[in-house]
Scaffold this active site. Sequence first.
Site, PDB file in Angstrom:
ATOM      1  N   ASP A 101       0.740  -1.079   0.021  1.00 40.98           N
ATOM      2  CA  ASP A 101       0.042  -0.119  -0.060  1.00 40.98           C
ATOM      3  C   ASP A 101       0.878   1.317   0.149  1.00 40.98           C
ATOM      4  OD1 ASP A 101      -2.195  -1.680   0.233  1.00 40.98           O
ATOM      5  OD2 ASP A 101      -2.926  -0.776   2.008  1.00 40.98           O
TER       6      ASP A 101
ATOM      7  N   HIS B 117       3.811  -2.095   2.941  1.00 36.89           N
ATOM      8  CA  HIS B 117       3.872  -0.939   2.488  1.00 36.89           C
ATOM      9  C   HIS B 117       5.131  -0.759   1.648  1.00 36.89           C
ATOM     10  CE1 HIS B 117       1.028  -0.747   5.796  1.00 36.89           C
ATOM     11  NE2 HIS B 117       0.283   0.337   5.050  1.00 36.89           N
TER      12      HIS B 117
END
Length: 180
Positions: free
Chosen positions: A6, A148
Amino acid sequence: MYLTFDDGPHPVYTPQMLDVLARYGARATFFVVGSLVEAYPGTTQRIVDEGHTLGNHTWNHEALGGLSREEFDETIGRTQALLSRWGSTCLRPPYASMDASTRDWAAEHGLTVFTWDTSPKDWLQVSAQDISQHIVDYARDGVIMLLHDGGGDRSQTVVGLDSALSQLSRRGYRFEPLCT
């Protein structure tokens, strides 16, 4: 096992993540922020060129729960306009923030909502060892792992991912994109 990333693309950490994934023949899904796709189109193209898939993660990482229909359509639609050339059909709400309308409104944009099963919480700046250990400990067939590649210093995530994929690859795990 499904690896998802993400908050990118990031000009430094996304290429490093891609290098690690390539080393192990792993494919993943990157839930990208529209404003960053606009800023780093070459990095986004590299993600796709290397066999990974893209998902919509809003224009500016907005929490979707509580947005008006107009605000929802703006952040999702604007991002989707950039991603549509790559056939993106997935949405991950930042912070998993949703309300009663999120899934229906996403479907009207042709998107399926995905969250995650587990995460090493790499946004909290945990060590590479902790990230690696979490990925290995929670590895299961069909598990969706949240990591991430943007949103801060992800150097520990890069190192932890490399270590985890080394171990899991030897155990026969395969890593495929969640969104196809």
